[in-house]
Design a protein around this motif. Structure first.
Motif, PDB file in Angstrom:
ATOM      1  N   VAL A 137      -8.835   6.898 -22.006  1.00  0.00           N
ATOM      2  CA  VAL A 137      -8.046   5.858 -21.345  1.00  0.00           C
ATOM      3  C   VAL A 137      -8.051   6.059 -19.831  1.00  0.00           C
ATOM      4  CG1 VAL A 137      -5.739   4.877 -21.090  1.00  0.00           C
ATOM      5  CG2 VAL A 137      -6.589   5.480 -23.366  1.00  0.00           C
ATOM      6  N   LEU A 138      -7.889   7.299 -19.377  1.00  0.00           N
ATOM      7  CA  LEU A 138      -7.885   7.572 -17.931  1.00  0.00           C
ATOM      8  C   LEU A 138      -9.252   7.260 -17.320  1.00  0.00           C
ATOM      9  CD1 LEU A 138      -5.851  10.915 -17.804  1.00  0.00           C
ATOM     10  CD2 LEU A 138      -5.051   8.601 -17.270  1.00  0.00           C
ATOM     11  N   THR A 139     -10.315   7.586 -18.037  1.00  0.00           N
ATOM     12  CA  THR A 139     -11.660   7.309 -17.528  1.00  0.00           C
ATOM     13  C   THR A 139     -11.902   5.809 -17.421  1.00  0.00           C
ATOM     14  OG1 THR A 139     -12.475   9.347 -18.556  1.00  0.00           O
ATOM     15  CG2 THR A 139     -14.121   7.716 -17.903  1.00  0.00           C
ATOM     16  N   SER A 140     -11.335   5.038 -18.370  1.00  0.00           N
ATOM     17  CA  SER A 140     -11.553   3.592 -18.355  1.00  0.00           C
ATOM     18  C   SER A 140     -10.913   2.924 -17.146  1.00  0.00           C
ATOM     19  CB  SER A 140     -10.988   2.976 -19.642  1.00  0.00           C
ATOM     20  OG  SER A 140      -9.567   3.053 -19.665  1.00  0.00           O
ATOM     21  N   LEU A 141     -10.027   3.616 -16.459  1.00  0.00           N
ATOM     22  CA  LEU A 141      -9.331   3.054 -15.300  1.00  0.00           C
ATOM     23  C   LEU A 141      -9.887   3.572 -13.982  1.00  0.00           C
ATOM     24  CD1 LEU A 141      -5.676   3.363 -16.644  1.00  0.00           C
ATOM     25  CD2 LEU A 141      -7.090   1.299 -16.596  1.00  0.00           C
ATOM     26  N   GLN A 142     -10.930   4.374 -14.028  1.00  0.00           N
ATOM     27  CA  GLN A 142     -11.474   4.966 -12.811  1.00  0.00           C
ATOM     28  C   GLN A 142     -12.221   3.931 -11.972  1.00  0.00           C
ATOM     29  OE1 GLN A 142     -13.875   8.292 -14.023  1.00  0.00           O
ATOM     30  NE2 GLN A 142     -12.126   9.681 -14.203  1.00  0.00           N
ATOM     31  N   ALA A 143     -12.405   4.266 -10.715  1.00  0.00           N
ATOM     32  CA  ALA A 143     -13.135   3.417  -9.770  1.00  0.00           C
ATOM     33  C   ALA A 143     -14.277   4.223  -9.158  1.00  0.00           C
ATOM     34  CB  ALA A 143     -12.198   2.915  -8.674  1.00  0.00           C
ATOM     35  N   PRO A 144     -15.356   3.556  -8.757  1.00  0.00           N
ATOM     36  CA  PRO A 144     -16.471   4.288  -8.145  1.00  0.00           C
ATOM     37  C   PRO A 144     -16.060   4.952  -6.837  1.00  0.00           C
ATOM     38  CG  PRO A 144     -17.111   2.050  -8.755  1.00  0.00           C
ATOM     39  CD  PRO A 144     -15.621   2.127  -8.878  1.00  0.00           C
ATOM     40  N   VAL A 145     -16.676   6.095  -6.568  1.00  0.00           N
ATOM     41  CA  VAL A 145     -16.439   6.789  -5.305  1.00  0.00           C
ATOM     42  C   VAL A 145     -17.170   6.027  -4.195  1.00  0.00           C
ATOM     43  CG1 VAL A 145     -16.780   8.927  -4.018  1.00  0.00           C
ATOM     44  CG2 VAL A 145     -16.152   9.008  -6.437  1.00  0.00           C
ATOM     45  N   GLU A 146     -16.454   5.695  -3.140  1.00  0.00           N
ATOM     46  CA  GLU A 146     -17.073   4.942  -2.043  1.00  0.00           C
ATOM     47  C   GLU A 146     -18.170   5.773  -1.392  1.00  0.00           C
ATOM     48  OE1 GLU A 146     -15.665   2.290   1.852  1.00  0.00           O
ATOM     49  OE2 GLU A 146     -14.267   3.673   0.847  1.00  0.00           O
ATOM     50  N   PHE A 147     -19.335   5.166  -1.272  1.00  0.00           N
ATOM     51  CA  PHE A 147     -20.525   5.812  -0.716  1.00  0.00           C
ATOM     52  C   PHE A 147     -20.965   7.015  -1.564  1.00  0.00           C
ATOM     53  CE2 PHE A 147     -18.066   4.251   3.031  1.00  0.00           C
ATOM     54  CZ  PHE A 147     -18.866   3.145   3.299  1.00  0.00           C
ATOM     55  N   GLY A 148     -20.547   7.034  -2.813  1.00  0.00           N
ATOM     56  CA  GLY A 148     -20.943   8.122  -3.697  1.00  0.00           C
ATOM     57  C   GLY A 148     -22.212   7.784  -4.456  1.00  0.00           C
ATOM     58  N   ASP A 149     -22.741   8.780  -5.141  1.00  0.00           N
ATOM     59  CA  ASP A 149     -23.938   8.575  -5.942  1.00  0.00           C
ATOM     60  C   ASP A 149     -23.587   7.854  -7.241  1.00  0.00           C
ATOM     61  OD1 ASP A 149     -25.426   9.900  -4.037  1.00  0.00           O
ATOM     62  OD2 ASP A 149     -25.131  11.870  -5.010  1.00  0.00           O
ATOM     63  N   VAL A 150     -24.627   7.446  -7.964  1.00  0.00           N
ATOM     64  CA  VAL A 150     -24.439   6.800  -9.261  1.00  0.00           C
ATOM     65  C   VAL A 150     -23.811   7.797 -10.234  1.00  0.00           C
ATOM     66  CG1 VAL A 150     -25.608   5.706 -11.220  1.00  0.00           C
ATOM     67  CG2 VAL A 150     -26.408   5.278  -8.882  1.00  0.00           C
ATOM     68  N   GLY A 151     -22.804   7.352 -10.922  1.00  0.00           N
ATOM     69  CA  GLY A 151     -22.128   8.217 -11.879  1.00  0.00           C
ATOM     70  C   GLY A 151     -20.947   8.980 -11.319  1.00  0.00           C
ATOM     71  N   GLN A 152     -20.623   8.758 -10.042  1.00  0.00           N
ATOM     72  CA  GLN A 152     -19.473   9.420  -9.435  1.00  0.00           C
ATOM     73  C   GLN A 152     -18.294   8.453  -9.399  1.00  0.00           C
ATOM     74  OE1 GLN A 152     -20.642  10.956  -5.584  1.00  0.00           O
ATOM     75  NE2 GLN A 152     -21.357  12.877  -6.464  1.00  0.00           N
ATOM     76  N   TYR A 153     -17.199   8.878  -9.986  1.00  0.00           N
ATOM     77  CA  TYR A 153     -16.004   8.036 -10.070  1.00  0.00           C
ATOM     78  C   TYR A 153     -14.782   8.880  -9.742  1.00  0.00           C
ATOM     79  CZ  TYR A 153     -19.178   4.873 -12.462  1.00  0.00           C
ATOM     80  OH  TYR A 153     -20.243   4.064 -12.766  1.00  0.00           O
ATOM     81  N   GLN A 154     -13.737   8.190  -9.332  1.00  0.00           N
ATOM     82  CA  GLN A 154     -12.498   8.864  -8.958  1.00  0.00           C
ATOM     83  C   GLN A 154     -11.329   8.237  -9.715  1.00  0.00           C
ATOM     84  OE1 GLN A 154     -12.024   8.257  -4.771  1.00  0.00           O
ATOM     85  NE2 GLN A 154     -12.057   6.035  -4.893  1.00  0.00           N
TER      86      GLN A 154
END
Length: 304
Positions: free
Chosen positions: A47-64
């Motif tokens: 559930v927590l992962t489903s609410l994550q957002a991409p890291v700005e200027f991050g690589d593919v697969g990086q979320y916060q």
């Protein structure tokens, strides 16, 4: 009055509250720890992962960490046909598995009772597919349904299948694969119920001049309903999330993709973990909703 007072009197030990034994709690601890570690923790993480957002200027697969509800709206808007396809295929496979499994379970559980060896042999044949890998069984059917197989050649010779027709990569092949792979899950619960069926009820129906069809619908079906409900749940739930049969590498194609295939692609190929998690949470929630309504309507709430 003395006798009444004597009769109503109670010793202190009779009304003293019993001390709860810690043995039951101790015995529950391993099970509770297992559920917390392998069910509750992954569910919360999902559930927590489903609410994550991409890291700005991050690589593919990086979320916060974030609270991005838009992930759910995005996957619903993009993949609602896959949800419909998944539940449509699962319902069809469950129906066909029930149609095939009930007569089989009835014969093993009721008609074959006088011959225990025959019962054992047929049960072994039902369970035998479990000794072969799910993937190998599906790959075997892919070969049997390939364009150059004898089955397809025969169907084309009988003009049942067009000259340029195919079996693999169609809704038929996906539903067939789901039905075949989950037939044991449908047969065994129904057999377990029918094996305990008291045949005197069937004889009573005949003695009361009920036709065999009427006896079947009014006696046999109601008494075997718990097995039917259990079998349909054991078939529908895993079939809804299946991603093997509908995969283009097995019996499906791009036009038969189910939501399980989308989750696999988003998670493994595209590394889009929030969308894959959102799809998983939605699939889980819809399955729980459908199962809850089905069990409630069938009158077998004790199975939940």
């Amino acid at each position: 009055m003395a006798f009444a007072a004597f009769g109503s009197s109670a010793t202190p030990t009779e009304h003293a509250p019993r001390r709860k034994s810690p043995v039951a709690i101790i015995l529950l601890l391993p099970g509770l720890a297992y559920l917390a570690l392998f069910f509750l923790t992954p569910l919360v993480s999902l559930v927590l992962t489903s609410l994550q957002a991409p890291v700005e200027f991050g690589d593919v697969g990086q979320y916060q960490a974030a609270v991005k509800i838009e992930n759910y709206a995005a996957v619903i808007g993009a993949y609602w046909p896959h949800f419909l396809r998944a539940f449509g295929y699962a319902i069809a496979a469950t129906f066909f598995a029930l149609v095939i499994s009930y007569p089989l379970a009835y014969f093993i559980g009721v008609k074959a009772r006088p011959w225990p060896l025959l019962q054992a042999l047929m049960l072994t044949l039902v369970i035998a597919p479990f000794f072969i890998s799910f993937l190998l069984r599906t790959l075997a059917w892919k070969q049997l349904m390939s364009d150059d197989s004898g089955i397809v050649s025969l169907l084309k010779a009988l003009t049942i299948l067009p000259a340029d027709g195919h079996l693999t990569g169609t809704a038929f092949s996906v539903i067939f694969g789901l039905t075949y792979n989950f037939i044991p899950f449908m047969t065994l619960p129904i057999y377990t119920t029918l094996e305990r069926l008291d045949t005197r009820y069937l004889e009573a129906g005949s003695d009361l001049y009920a036709s065999p069809v009427s006896t079947f619908w009014r006696v046999t079906i109601p008494l075997s309903l718990p097995g039917i409900v259990s079998g349909t749940l054991l078939t529908f739930i895993p079939a809804s999330g299946d991603y093997i049969n509908a995969s283009a590498s097995f019996l499906g194609s791009a036009q038969t993709q189910m939501v399980g295939n989308v989750i696999e692609t988003q998670f493994i190929s595209l590394l889009n973990y929030p969308q894959a998690s959102a799809l998983s949470v939605l699939l889980m929630g819809l399955i729980l909703l459908i199962v809850g309504i089905y069990v409630k309507r069938s009158g077998t709430e004790d199975l939940l």
